[in-house]
Design a protein around this motif. Sequence first.
Motif, PDB file in Angstrom:
ATOM      1  N   LEU A 133      -6.589  16.077  14.773  1.00  0.00           N
ATOM      2  CA  LEU A 133      -6.259  15.899  13.335  1.00  0.00           C
ATOM      3  C   LEU A 133      -5.428  14.679  13.056  1.00  0.00           C
ATOM      4  N   TYR A 134      -4.524  14.395  14.027  1.00  0.00           N
ATOM      5  CA  TYR A 134      -3.852  12.979  13.612  1.00  0.00           C
ATOM      6  C   TYR A 134      -4.977  11.771  13.300  1.00  0.00           C
ATOM      7  N   GLY A 135      -5.811  11.733  13.905  1.00  0.00           N
ATOM      8  CA  GLY A 135      -6.711  10.676  13.929  1.00  0.00           C
ATOM      9  C   GLY A 135      -7.388  10.613  12.497  1.00  0.00           C
ATOM     10  N   LYS A 136      -7.730  11.850  11.930  1.00  0.00           N
ATOM     11  CA  LYS A 136      -8.408  12.089  10.671  1.00  0.00           C
ATOM     12  C   LYS A 136      -7.275  11.843   9.543  1.00  0.00           C
ATOM     13  N   ILE A 137      -5.895  12.118   9.951  1.00  0.00           N
ATOM     14  CA  ILE A 137      -5.032  11.827   8.948  1.00  0.00           C
ATOM     15  C   ILE A 137      -4.891  10.199   8.786  1.00  0.00           C
ATOM     16  N   ALA A 138      -4.981   9.576   9.901  1.00  0.00           N
ATOM     17  CA  ALA A 138      -4.517   8.284   9.987  1.00  0.00           C
ATOM     18  C   ALA A 138      -5.698   7.463   9.169  1.00  0.00           C
ATOM     19  N   VAL A 139      -7.018   7.962   9.260  1.00  0.00           N
ATOM     20  CA  VAL A 139      -8.015   7.333   8.393  1.00  0.00           C
ATOM     21  C   VAL A 139      -7.900   7.319   6.996  1.00  0.00           C
ATOM     22  N   SER A 140      -7.632   8.558   6.696  1.00  0.00           N
ATOM     23  CA  SER A 140      -7.544   8.899   5.218  1.00  0.00           C
ATOM     24  C   SER A 140      -6.133   8.109   4.663  1.00  0.00           C
ATOM     25  N   GLN A 141      -5.338   8.224   5.561  1.00  0.00           N
ATOM     26  CA  GLN A 141      -4.147   7.139   5.012  1.00  0.00           C
ATOM     27  C   GLN A 141      -4.489   5.604   4.903  1.00  0.00           C
ATOM     28  N   ALA A 142      -5.093   5.139   6.047  1.00  0.00           N
ATOM     29  CA  ALA A 142      -5.639   3.758   5.796  1.00  0.00           C
ATOM     30  C   ALA A 142      -6.558   3.658   4.779  1.00  0.00           C
ATOM     31  N   ARG A 143      -7.456   4.729   4.543  1.00  0.00           N
ATOM     32  CA  ARG A 143      -8.304   4.394   3.531  1.00  0.00           C
ATOM     33  C   ARG A 143      -7.789   4.466   2.020  1.00  0.00           C
ATOM     34  N   ALA A 144      -6.618   5.191   1.814  1.00  0.00           N
ATOM     35  CA  ALA A 144      -5.882   5.136   0.669  1.00  0.00           C
ATOM     36  C   ALA A 144      -4.967   3.827   0.366  1.00  0.00           C
ATOM     37  N   GLY A 145      -4.998   3.032   1.595  1.00  0.00           N
ATOM     38  CA  GLY A 145      -4.416   1.539   1.395  1.00  0.00           C
ATOM     39  C   GLY A 145      -3.028   1.363   2.079  1.00  0.00           C
TER      40      GLY A 145
END
Length: 333
Positions: free
Chosen positions: A149-161
Amino acid sequence: MFPINRGRRLRQTPEIRSLVRETRLDPSELILPVFFDANIDEVKYTDSMPGVPTYPLSGYESITKDILDSGVSSVLVFGVPKKKDSVGSDAYSDDGVVQQAIRGLKGALKDGEELVVIADLCMCEYTDHGHCGVLRDDGDVDNDPTIELYGKIAVSQARAGADIIAPSGMMDGQIDAIRTALDMEGFENTPIMAYSAKYQSAYYGPFRDIANSAPSCQCHARKDRATYQMDPANRREALREIASDLDEGADIIMVKPAGPYLDIVREAADSFPVPICAYQVSGEYAMIKAAARNGWIDEKRIMMESLIGIKRAGADMIITYYAKDAAKVLRGE
């Protein structure tokens, strides 16, 4: 007979003292924690964190202007979601509170303005049990499903900028999982600031008030985070944790808290040729504030002395709730 060497020779005037000063602090080295709450419509304050605002998901132009005008150029973003569940799903939602805040802060910047937005990556604010991951039947955090889940969080945060991802959960293998997830989604240039030596500290209390993130009293959940945050008595273990995170791909490492663990900051700086961050946490800030309110100390001097002590110990950057105030002092305001 007077000594040939007199230390006071180099202390005679402010100009001489400045000339020979060994440790210097710059506003660019200060990181301000900022809090957003999806449940509020106006700025609110928490009694145990005097002067620290929690923002609604609006007003980004005035927020960024206030931060940049102070001389601070980096923030660490935390969020309180509208809903919590057992797996902290808002933490990895593209419309999660931190993701919305990141987009808002970045979108509010004018031409020529730069703000480094660091996303705190954890689940304690998002789970209904207040722990930093999904729970096993025995109430402890289940490490391996959590780091997925941490991997998913990281991607969503990076995608947000987000410019930097800062995982704070202290799960084994979390940096490798996050680095792999980011790289697979094309974010191979997004750095990771690892909370590598995060101690199970009593200094976090005021933060848990403002972020509503204390472990709950559910009968099946552990009441503390001792199985994943570090024992305050351990020094060598911190160096092992830092080395492990670097092997897994961390770009910056962090020691948290800062003040009570300056020996760890010093050892990390001496042992690892990487940027070192130290977090002057909520309890450190609140104690200074409380003593100052009682007239027991000079708040401005203690603020600066505590920060220069962290820098002198070896930190390259400092996360502090005093970031704006200290930056103004450093700029002569």
